[in-house]
Design a protein around this motif. Sequence first.
Motif, PDB file in Angstrom:
ATOM      1  N   PRO A 319     119.730  11.299  33.154  1.00  0.00           N
ATOM      2  CA  PRO A 319     121.056  11.184  32.532  1.00  0.00           C
ATOM      3  C   PRO A 319     121.811   9.971  33.059  1.00  0.00           C
ATOM      4  CG  PRO A 319     120.636  13.432  33.309  1.00  0.00           C
ATOM      5  CD  PRO A 319     119.543  12.578  33.866  1.00  0.00           C
ATOM      6  N   GLY A 320     122.564   9.359  32.149  1.00  0.00           N
ATOM      7  CA  GLY A 320     123.362   8.207  32.539  1.00  0.00           C
ATOM      8  C   GLY A 320     122.666   6.877  32.329  1.00  0.00           C
ATOM      9  N   ALA A 321     121.364   6.895  32.210  1.00  0.00           N
ATOM     10  CA  ALA A 321     120.613   5.659  31.951  1.00  0.00           C
ATOM     11  C   ALA A 321     119.844   5.788  30.650  1.00  0.00           C
ATOM     12  CB  ALA A 321     119.660   5.359  33.107  1.00  0.00           C
ATOM     13  N   CYS A 322     118.987   6.809  30.588  1.00  0.00           N
ATOM     14  CA  CYS A 322     118.130   6.973  29.411  1.00  0.00           C
ATOM     15  C   CYS A 322     118.923   7.253  28.140  1.00  0.00           C
ATOM     16  CB  CYS A 322     117.126   8.107  29.649  1.00  0.00           C
ATOM     17  SG  CYS A 322     115.992   7.804  31.016  1.00  0.00           S
ATOM     18  N   ASP A 323     120.064   7.931  28.260  1.00  0.00           N
ATOM     19  CA  ASP A 323     120.845   8.285  27.080  1.00  0.00           C
ATOM     20  C   ASP A 323     121.990   7.311  26.813  1.00  0.00           C
ATOM     21  OD1 ASP A 323     122.304   8.921  29.289  1.00  0.00           O
ATOM     22  OD2 ASP A 323     122.707  11.004  28.717  1.00  0.00           O
ATOM     23  N   THR A 324     121.959   6.158  27.503  1.00  0.00           N
ATOM     24  CA  THR A 324     123.035   5.189  27.350  1.00  0.00           C
ATOM     25  C   THR A 324     122.537   3.822  26.878  1.00  0.00           C
ATOM     26  OG1 THR A 324     124.248   6.275  29.150  1.00  0.00           O
ATOM     27  CG2 THR A 324     124.967   4.061  28.512  1.00  0.00           C
ATOM     28  N   LEU A 325     121.516   3.327  27.544  1.00  0.00           N
ATOM     29  CA  LEU A 325     121.018   1.986  27.264  1.00  0.00           C
ATOM     30  C   LEU A 325     119.605   2.047  26.691  1.00  0.00           C
ATOM     31  CD1 LEU A 325     122.151   0.240  30.585  1.00  0.00           C
ATOM     32  CD2 LEU A 325     123.307   0.147  28.366  1.00  0.00           C
ATOM     33  N   ARG A 326     119.337   1.226  25.693  1.00  0.00           N
ATOM     34  CA  ARG A 326     117.985   1.142  25.135  1.00  0.00           C
ATOM     35  C   ARG A 326     117.161   0.206  26.008  1.00  0.00           C
ATOM     36  NH1 ARG A 326     118.828   1.185  19.936  1.00  0.00           N
ATOM     37  NH2 ARG A 326     117.966   3.265  19.740  1.00  0.00           N
ATOM     38  N   PRO A 327     116.057   0.671  26.579  1.00  0.00           N
ATOM     39  CA  PRO A 327     115.277  -0.180  27.481  1.00  0.00           C
ATOM     40  C   PRO A 327     114.543  -1.271  26.718  1.00  0.00           C
ATOM     41  CG  PRO A 327     114.149   1.905  27.117  1.00  0.00           C
ATOM     42  CD  PRO A 327     115.491   2.026  26.458  1.00  0.00           C
ATOM     43  N   PRO A 328     114.618  -2.515  27.172  1.00  0.00           N
ATOM     44  CA  PRO A 328     113.861  -3.594  26.523  1.00  0.00           C
ATOM     45  C   PRO A 328     112.391  -3.534  26.935  1.00  0.00           C
ATOM     46  CG  PRO A 328     115.020  -4.453  28.423  1.00  0.00           C
ATOM     47  CD  PRO A 328     115.430  -3.011  28.305  1.00  0.00           C
ATOM     48  N   LEU A 329     111.547  -4.131  26.131  1.00  0.00           N
ATOM     49  CA  LEU A 329     110.130  -4.240  26.473  1.00  0.00           C
ATOM     50  C   LEU A 329     109.974  -5.461  27.371  1.00  0.00           C
ATOM     51  CD1 LEU A 329     107.248  -3.064  25.837  1.00  0.00           C
ATOM     52  CD2 LEU A 329     107.095  -4.824  24.074  1.00  0.00           C
ATOM     53  N   VAL A 330     109.677  -5.220  28.649  1.00  0.00           N
ATOM     54  CA  VAL A 330     109.595  -6.323  29.610  1.00  0.00           C
ATOM     55  C   VAL A 330     108.240  -6.299  30.316  1.00  0.00           C
ATOM     56  CG1 VAL A 330     112.079  -6.360  29.984  1.00  0.00           C
ATOM     57  CG2 VAL A 330     110.641  -4.964  31.471  1.00  0.00           C
ATOM     58  N   ARG A 331     107.921  -7.420  30.891  1.00  0.00           N
ATOM     59  CA  ARG A 331     106.629  -7.583  31.543  1.00  0.00           C
ATOM     60  C   ARG A 331     106.653  -7.052  32.966  1.00  0.00           C
ATOM     61  NH1 ARG A 331     103.189 -13.228  32.229  1.00  0.00           N
ATOM     62  NH2 ARG A 331     101.855 -12.517  33.921  1.00  0.00           N
ATOM     63  N   GLY A 332     105.673  -6.183  33.278  1.00  0.00           N
ATOM     64  CA  GLY A 332     105.431  -5.760  34.643  1.00  0.00           C
ATOM     65  C   GLY A 332     104.247  -6.522  35.200  1.00  0.00           C
ATOM     66  N   HIS A 333     103.675  -6.019  36.283  1.00  0.00           N
ATOM     67  CA  HIS A 333     102.580  -6.767  36.904  1.00  0.00           C
ATOM     68  C   HIS A 333     101.276  -6.642  36.118  1.00  0.00           C
ATOM     69  CE1 HIS A 333     101.430  -2.791  38.483  1.00  0.00           C
ATOM     70  NE2 HIS A 333     100.252  -3.319  38.746  1.00  0.00           N
ATOM     71  N   ASP A 334     101.142  -5.623  35.267  1.00  0.00           N
ATOM     72  CA  ASP A 334      99.877  -5.490  34.536  1.00  0.00           C
ATOM     73  C   ASP A 334     100.050  -5.047  33.086  1.00  0.00           C
ATOM     74  OD1 ASP A 334     100.638  -2.861  34.888  1.00  0.00           O
ATOM     75  OD2 ASP A 334      98.681  -2.174  35.608  1.00  0.00           O
ATOM     76  N   ARG A 335     101.299  -4.989  32.577  1.00  0.00           N
ATOM     77  CA  ARG A 335     101.524  -4.553  31.193  1.00  0.00           C
ATOM     78  C   ARG A 335     102.971  -4.826  30.790  1.00  0.00           C
ATOM     79  NH1 ARG A 335      99.869   1.375  32.131  1.00  0.00           N
ATOM     80  NH2 ARG A 335      98.973   0.392  33.979  1.00  0.00           N
ATOM     81  N   LEU A 336     103.236  -4.621  29.497  1.00  0.00           N
ATOM     82  CA  LEU A 336     104.599  -4.635  28.995  1.00  0.00           C
ATOM     83  C   LEU A 336     105.065  -3.197  28.882  1.00  0.00           C
ATOM     84  CD1 LEU A 336     104.137  -7.241  26.093  1.00  0.00           C
ATOM     85  CD2 LEU A 336     104.709  -7.685  28.488  1.00  0.00           C
ATOM     86  N   LEU A 337     106.310  -2.938  29.265  1.00  0.00           N
ATOM     87  CA  LEU A 337     106.786  -1.561  29.337  1.00  0.00           C
ATOM     88  C   LEU A 337     108.265  -1.498  28.992  1.00  0.00           C
ATOM     89  CD1 LEU A 337     105.848   1.346  30.179  1.00  0.00           C
ATOM     90  CD2 LEU A 337     106.714   0.806  32.468  1.00  0.00           C
ATOM     91  N   ALA A 338     108.648  -0.459  28.245  1.00  0.00           N
ATOM     92  CA  ALA A 338     110.054  -0.218  27.911  1.00  0.00           C
ATOM     93  C   ALA A 338     110.444   1.153  28.437  1.00  0.00           C
ATOM     94  CB  ALA A 338     110.267  -0.298  26.402  1.00  0.00           C
ATOM     95  N   CYS A 339     110.945   1.202  29.663  1.00  0.00           N
ATOM     96  CA  CYS A 339     111.317   2.483  30.268  1.00  0.00           C
ATOM     97  C   CYS A 339     112.288   2.219  31.427  1.00  0.00           C
ATOM     98  CB  CYS A 339     110.083   3.223  30.781  1.00  0.00           C
ATOM     99  SG  CYS A 339     110.445   4.866  31.451  1.00  0.00           S
ATOM    100  N   HIS A 340     113.352   3.037  31.497  1.00  0.00           N
ATOM    101  CA  HIS A 340     114.317   2.925  32.583  1.00  0.00           C
ATOM    102  C   HIS A 340     113.792   3.555  33.877  1.00  0.00           C
ATOM    103  CE1 HIS A 340     117.517   1.273  30.200  1.00  0.00           C
ATOM    104  NE2 HIS A 340     117.547   2.306  29.369  1.00  0.00           N
ATOM    105  N   VAL A 341     112.979   4.606  33.743  1.00  0.00           N
ATOM    106  CA  VAL A 341     112.615   5.430  34.894  1.00  0.00           C
ATOM    107  C   VAL A 341     111.372   4.927  35.600  1.00  0.00           C
ATOM    108  CG1 VAL A 341     112.004   7.757  35.625  1.00  0.00           C
ATOM    109  CG2 VAL A 341     113.696   7.433  33.817  1.00  0.00           C
TER     110      VAL A 341
END
Length: 345
Positions: A319-341
């Motif tokens: 709560p407070g993050a997932c239900d407020t902001l839409r996560p962008p698809l960003v690059r991690g060390h081995d994949r692209l991911l769209a998740c706040h958690v």
Amino acid sequence: MIDRSAPAPAPALPPDAPGPDPAPVLSLNGVHQVFPGARGDVPAVAGVDLEIRPGTALCLVGESGCGKTTTARMAAGLAEPTSGSVLFRGRDIAAMDRKERSVFRRAVQYIHQDPYASLNPVRTVYSTVSAGLRRHRMVADGREARRVTAGLLERVDLTPAGDFLDKYPHQMSGGQRQRVAIARALAMNPEVIIADESTSMLDVSIRVSLLNTLGRLRDELGVGFLFITHDLAVAKYFAWEGEIAVMYLGKVVEHGRTPRVVNDPAHPYTRALVSAVCEPDPDLARTKERVRLRSADIPDLTDLPPGCDFHPRCPLYAPGACDTLRPPLVRGHDRLLACHVVGRG
């Protein structure tokens, strides 16, 4: 009015090995598709970036209704995006002249899901497969057309070809029909084949045989594949050395190399898809982790929740993050991911 403004480039996947990847043959840059409806606009696809490279397979995976087929149709030029662009060899297909469009039409071929509906019932196999050859004057006469058609049938394992040339669709099985559809696509010497759930209506044994045929053609001919499926097991089998992009409600939420996505899924939605794959080994089936979603109901596209679209179903909901902001698809060390958690580092 269709927006042709250039979107920001998508983040690239981390390379698996040193050396540059081959240039993409077909690219989707920030494509959107919005359909008008009685209850408001329906955002079927909301900003998807994909690249299909020669001799590689990219599997687009997700539940029914998530926008996979709409994305495939835009990639094939069968539907015009509301915004964003589809590039073939770096050229926007919307800006192509008639000659360029003809080259694109031959180079990008589409295999439909239903082998019973994709073939004209009043045309023989020869007439179906040779139609493009004759239309684009790729053969000199009927004798050459018949010879080339027979060779195409043998390439897709319809042998002896003479037994199939003069058959009608109703005289063949579903697997044989789908092989005819593949032969028809190969007749144009394609650079990209878009396969839209092309094995989902076939028996399992026939499905594996057809996937083997497609894999052989990919390796022998260097054809790039955009493979649409709802089944992660099929994606794993066909694109083990390729990539998987996981789609949810019109957006890609995870994109990476197939072994990484399947063996170590990061996004909660991907984890749920992996946990739903049937495990043939009884011992592994008993110990396999099951992901339980907070809700089985998929949000309505005309009334999407605030924040992350997946948060009403997500077991990791914060709560407070997932239900407020839409996560962008960003690059991690081995994949692209769209998740706040889930961490991306």
